[in-house]
Design a protein around this motif. Structure first.
Motif, PDB file in Angstrom:
ATOM      1  N   LEU A   1       0.804  -1.229   0.000  1.00  0.00           N
ATOM      2  CA  LEU A   1       0.000   0.000   0.000  1.00  0.00           C
ATOM      3  C   LEU A   1       0.836   1.279   0.000  1.00  0.00           C
ATOM      4  O   LEU A   1       0.310   2.364  -0.224  1.00  0.00           O
ATOM      5  CB  LEU A   1      -0.962   0.006   1.188  1.00  0.00           C
ATOM      6  N   HIS A   2       2.121   1.182   0.287  1.00  0.00           N
ATOM      7  CA  HIS A   2       3.043   2.326   0.128  1.00  0.00           C
ATOM      8  C   HIS A   2       2.756   3.491   1.080  1.00  0.00           C
ATOM      9  O   HIS A   2       3.134   4.622   0.798  1.00  0.00           O
ATOM     10  CB  HIS A   2       2.995   2.850  -1.313  1.00  0.00           C
ATOM     11  N   GLU A   3       2.121   3.235   2.218  1.00  0.00           N
ATOM     12  CA  GLU A   3       1.827   4.345   3.131  1.00  0.00           C
ATOM     13  C   GLU A   3       3.104   4.985   3.667  1.00  0.00           C
ATOM     14  O   GLU A   3       3.223   6.220   3.719  1.00  0.00           O
ATOM     15  CB  GLU A   3       0.962   3.838   4.284  1.00  0.00           C
ATOM     16  N   LEU A   4       4.067   4.159   4.069  1.00  0.00           N
ATOM     17  CA  LEU A   4       5.322   4.703   4.601  1.00  0.00           C
ATOM     18  C   LEU A   4       6.161   5.333   3.494  1.00  0.00           C
ATOM     19  O   LEU A   4       6.880   6.306   3.725  1.00  0.00           O
ATOM     20  CB  LEU A   4       6.101   3.610   5.320  1.00  0.00           C
ATOM     21  N   TYR A   5       6.071   4.766   2.307  1.00  0.00           N
ATOM     22  CA  TYR A   5       6.744   5.367   1.146  1.00  0.00           C
ATOM     23  C   TYR A   5       6.240   6.788   0.934  1.00  0.00           C
ATOM     24  O   TYR A   5       7.027   7.727   0.757  1.00  0.00           O
ATOM     25  CB  TYR A   5       6.479   4.500  -0.076  1.00  0.00           C
ATOM     26  N   CYS A   6       4.910   6.960   0.956  1.00  0.00           N
ATOM     27  CA  CYS A   6       4.344   8.292   0.772  1.00  0.00           C
ATOM     28  C   CYS A   6       4.786   9.237   1.888  1.00  0.00           C
ATOM     29  O   CYS A   6       5.157  10.395   1.631  1.00  0.00           O
ATOM     30  CB  CYS A   6       2.822   8.210   0.711  1.00  0.00           C
ATOM     31  N   LEU A   7       4.736   8.760   3.122  1.00  0.00           N
ATOM     32  CA  LEU A   7       5.164   9.604   4.233  1.00  0.00           C
ATOM     33  C   LEU A   7       6.639   9.975   4.111  1.00  0.00           C
ATOM     34  O   LEU A   7       7.039  11.085   4.485  1.00  0.00           O
ATOM     35  CB  LEU A   7       4.903   8.885   5.557  1.00  0.00           C
ATOM     36  N   GLY A   8       7.444   9.066   3.575  1.00  0.00           N
ATOM     37  CA  GLY A   8       8.854   9.380   3.357  1.00  0.00           C
ATOM     38  C   GLY A   8       9.031  10.553   2.407  1.00  0.00           C
ATOM     39  O   GLY A   8       9.844  11.461   2.656  1.00  0.00           O
ATOM     40  N   HIS A   9       8.276  10.551   1.314  1.00  0.00           N
ATOM     41  CA  HIS A   9       8.389  11.665   0.370  1.00  0.00           C
ATOM     42  C   HIS A   9       7.842  12.964   0.971  1.00  0.00           C
ATOM     43  O   HIS A   9       8.342  14.059   0.665  1.00  0.00           O
ATOM     44  CB  HIS A   9       7.694  11.325  -0.940  1.00  0.00           C
ATOM     45  N   LEU A  10       6.830  12.862   1.831  1.00  0.00           N
ATOM     46  CA  LEU A  10       6.353  14.051   2.545  1.00  0.00           C
ATOM     47  C   LEU A  10       7.451  14.606   3.445  1.00  0.00           C
ATOM     48  O   LEU A  10       7.677  15.827   3.499  1.00  0.00           O
ATOM     49  CB  LEU A  10       5.121  13.695   3.374  1.00  0.00           C
ATOM     50  N   ILE A  11       8.151  13.730   4.129  1.00  0.00           N
ATOM     51  CA  ILE A  11       9.241  14.168   5.008  1.00  0.00           C
ATOM     52  C   ILE A  11      10.349  14.828   4.204  1.00  0.00           C
ATOM     53  O   ILE A  11      10.869  15.891   4.576  1.00  0.00           O
ATOM     54  CB  ILE A  11       9.777  12.969   5.819  1.00  0.00           C
ATOM     55  N   GLU A  12      10.727  14.229   3.074  1.00  0.00           N
ATOM     56  CA  GLU A  12      11.747  14.847   2.223  1.00  0.00           C
ATOM     57  C   GLU A  12      11.312  16.230   1.747  1.00  0.00           C
ATOM     58  O   GLU A  12      12.117  17.169   1.682  1.00  0.00           O
ATOM     59  CB  GLU A  12      12.047  13.946   1.025  1.00  0.00           C
ATOM     60  N   ALA A  13      10.034  16.347   1.384  1.00  0.00           N
ATOM     61  CA  ALA A  13       9.526  17.646   0.935  1.00  0.00           C
ATOM     62  C   ALA A  13       9.590  18.674   2.049  1.00  0.00           C
ATOM     63  O   ALA A  13       9.973  19.839   1.830  1.00  0.00           O
ATOM     64  CB  ALA A  13       8.088  17.493   0.428  1.00  0.00           C
ATOM     65  N   GLY A  14       9.234  18.256   3.263  1.00  0.00           N
ATOM     66  CA  GLY A  14       9.275  19.183   4.382  1.00  0.00           C
ATOM     67  C   GLY A  14      10.676  19.661   4.703  1.00  0.00           C
ATOM     68  O   GLY A  14      10.896  20.848   4.978  1.00  0.00           O
ATOM     69  N   VAL A  15      11.636  18.736   4.641  1.00  0.00           N
ATOM     70  CA  VAL A  15      13.030  19.113   4.893  1.00  0.00           C
ATOM     71  C   VAL A  15      13.523  20.076   3.815  1.00  0.00           C
ATOM     72  O   VAL A  15      14.183  21.087   4.114  1.00  0.00           O
ATOM     73  CB  VAL A  15      13.916  17.856   4.963  1.00  0.00           C
ATOM     74  N   ALA A  16      13.207  19.792   2.554  1.00  0.00           N
ATOM     75  CA  ALA A  16      13.621  20.677   1.458  1.00  0.00           C
ATOM     76  C   ALA A  16      13.006  22.064   1.610  1.00  0.00           C
ATOM     77  O   ALA A  16      13.674  23.083   1.394  1.00  0.00           O
ATOM     78  CB  ALA A  16      13.230  20.067   0.118  1.00  0.00           C
ATOM     79  N   ALA A  17      11.732  22.103   1.988  1.00  0.00           N
ATOM     80  CA  ALA A  17      11.058  23.393   2.155  1.00  0.00           C
ATOM     81  C   ALA A  17      11.708  24.208   3.273  1.00  0.00           C
ATOM     82  O   ALA A  17      11.862  25.428   3.161  1.00  0.00           O
ATOM     83  CB  ALA A  17       9.584  23.166   2.455  1.00  0.00           C
TER      84      ALA A  17
END
Length: 633
Positions: A130-146
């Motif tokens: 289901l890739h739930e943690l995968y999605c959260l990982g990309h959210l975390i990367e986006a937050g760090v970049a922002a």
């Protein structure tokens, strides 16, 4: 040599890319590609999926269950791009996406529009698919970049809440679990570095260590009828003829026992990126040897000349050694991106230029081919031969590649240079102005040149007081001759791990001139690569070239090249800012009136010349016949 981070990337406010090649791409991203991708996020229902959670948009969830990740990758790419080239409209679009994610996030930090649209009872029920943690990982990367690139605290706080949710659920004395598609691990490591909170790094380490252990959590999920019903394809991908395998998700063995890259190519890259980060300074010989074995397996037996990896579309990944077909090559854009990032991580840990060679190969060829010059057309797979059946498209149902290539291009400065307490590294000599404190002194480095079209460049050093430190210039494996000069100085460079090292007292205005010989080279493959027997590929500097029917007037499959004739370098007629290589050879004369079969020697040929273009440019004029590996005359 044990793994120990010997350099770091420049902070966003320390570097400005001035290079014509990459600056053009940065403008394209900010003004065309990312606005185009935002519209695709809207039109495909990806934004609406978030809004449906809180009733702002009618209907039900649209698309693949992991589509949230495309929004997050777009956010990350946009954070990088806005730092390079501002676009007020793009900023508005960025804020809109932050709004919808913030409103969708649950009180405990969890957010997933697929699950939250009427499937909450299945939250974290099927981790392998289901890739739930995968999605959260990309959210975390986006937050760090922002946070780092834009000083954007709101998305960062969303990311921290998501990461805290993962830490609350998983870990020692909590639930045993990790994602079928690796990503959360490297994201947690990024957040740990940004926040200085080691709990995120510790959880990433724990997840990597637990992967491959038996019994596997994924095997248990495949025996859970409810979990399996959420993704029936899981069983086919995760099992072998003898039962549960786990190779598809790198769950086949504990990481220290890995000796070859297997399974889904992107997943493998993301796992090894995180594991390489975690090996930093640990003196963990077993882990270092495993990572080195896998790297060597990949680059010596399972990598295309373009830096593309993963030949099979069936598992989006690896098959067996030397299986590198050209016309059916999958070579997913995201996989080449992952290879470039892993190469950079290995480079930081070892200071070995061999990793930079591969990183650069993937950057300029296998990854960059995934986006059109105007930024609005994309390749998911990147074959090395086409019969006119490949076409760039504006988006995909599974759209991981468009925002992924955008975030790589936008962050190229992270990969081109490195800095340590008393060393400045040039990995890829692209034009830039970089500022940093080195050996206690504020120093400005200005690199100018026309890379990748020319191997000659200059580096000017500006500082207030004479200071002793190193400038380390990578000597690429393709450069047979190298010339260097510092005006008015007699020092010669030392050579260390593929770098020319100038350790001296630098004074304000010192200029280092470097000339990397950039001559065309014909390359042949190991005969174990059956598809390339009797064929050659043409390279110049970091670029791989290909022949297109658009330039030849006939299918390049009819061409036999003369490798004894030196290719002629010149401006490309079709792409004014690029260079082409004109080669000599023979072309078979294809006549429909000929018999289908005839005695050997009956086919006629004619002398011909052919203009070859950089591989990353192919298909920008539409579908046509293309070939990288050409027959020899």
């Amino acid at each position: 040599m044990s793994f120990h981070r010997r350099m770091r990337s420049f902070a966003p406010d320390q570097i400005q890319i001035t290079d014509e090649f990459w600056s053009t791409w940065h403008k394209t991203l900010s003004m065309a590609a990312l606005p185009h991708q935002f519209q695709q996020l809207v039109d495909s229902g990806r934004i609406a999926n978030f809004e449906r959670v809180w009733g702002a948009n009618g209907g039900t969830f649209e698309g693949y269950r992991f589509n949230d990740s495309d929004v997050y990758k777009w956010q990350e790419a946009t954070a990088y791009a806005l730092k390079n080239v501002d676009n007020p409209k793009l900023r508005e679009q960025f804020e809109l996406t932050v709004d919808v994610v913030e409103r969708t996030q649950m009180a405990d930090g969890y957010v997933n529009s697929y699950i939250q649209n009427g499937r909450l009872e299945d939250r974290l029920r099927n981790l392998n698919a289901l890739h739930e943690l995968y999605c959260l990982g990309h959210l975390i990367e986006a937050g760090v970049a922002a946070k780092i690139y834009l000083g954007h605290d709101r998305l960062y706080r969303i990311a921290v809440r998501a990461a805290d949710f993962v830490c609350d659920v998983f870990g020692p004395d909590k639930r045993l679990g990790f994602c079928g598609h690796e990503e959360i691990e490297l994201a947690l490591i990024k957040l740990s570095s940004c926040s200085a909170d080691n709990k995120y790094r510790e959880l990433a380490h724990w997840m990597i260590e637990k992967r491959g252990q038996r019994p596997s959590i994924f095997d248990a999920e495949l025996k859970d009828e409810r979990a399996l019903s959420l993704s029936p394809l899981s069983a086919k991908l995760m099992k072998s003829t003898t039962g549960y395998s786990g190779e598809y998700a790198q769950d086949h063995a504990p990481i220290r026992e890995h000796d070859a890259v297997v399974g889904h190519a992107v997943r493998a890259m993301y796992l090894y990126i995180a594991a390489t980060d975690l090996a930093d300074g640990k003196n963990d010989e077993e882990l270092e040897l495993a990572l080195t074995r896998c790297w060597d397996s990949l680059t010596s037996k399972r990598m295309y000349i373009t830096g593309g990896i993963g030949p099979s579309g069936e598992n989006e990944g690896f098959t067996h050694d030397f299986d590198l077909p050209n016309s059916t090559a999958y070579a997913e854009t995201c996989a080449a991106i992952g290879l470039a990032i892993w190469g950079h991580r290995m480079l930081e840990q070892t200071e070995n230029a061999d990793y930079a060679d591969t990183m650069e190969r993937a950057f300029y060829n296998g990854a960059l081919s995934g986006i059109s010059l105007d930024g609005t057309g994309y390749f998911y797979d990147n074959p090395l031969e086409s019969r006119g059946n490949n076409k760039r498209t504006p988006w995909f149902g599974c759209a991981c590649c468009p925002p992924n290539i955008a975030r790589l291009i936008a962050s190229v400065g992270q990969y081109a240079f490195g800095i340590s307490d008393r060393s400045f590294y040039i990995h890829m000599p692209i034009g830039a102005v970089a500022k940093a404190k080195i050996a206690g002194q504020d120093v400005k480095f200005t690199l100018t040149g026309t890379y990748p079209w020319n191997g000659t460049f200059s580096l000017e050093v500006n500082l207030e007081e004479p200071t002793s430190f190193e400038v380390c210039v990578r000597i690429p494996e393709w450069a047979d001759e190298v010339a260097t000069e510092i005006a008015g100085a007699s020092e010669e460079a030392d050579y260390r791990s593929g770098y020319a090292v100038f350790d001296r007292t630098w004074r304000d205005g010192d200029v280092l001139q470097v000339d990397l010989e950039m001559e065309p080279k014909w390359i042949e493959a190991n005969p174990l690569v059956r598809d390339d027997i009797g064929r050659v590929a043409l390279t110049r500097g970091p670029l791989v070239f290909c022949a297109e029917e658009h330039d030849l007037g006939y299918a390049p499959q009819l061409l036999s090249v003369d490798t004894e004739a030196e290719p002629e370098i010149g401006p490309s007629k079709a792409f004014p800012n690029a260079r082409s290589l004109n080669v000599e050879g023979e072309a078979l004369v294809a006549d429909p009136a000929d018999s289908l079969y005839m005695p050997a020697g009956s086919t006629s040929t004619r002398a011909t010349s052919a203009a070859m273009i950089p591989y990353y440019l192919w298909n920008n004029r539409g579908p046509n016949n293309m070939q990288v590996w050409l027959r020899q005359r």
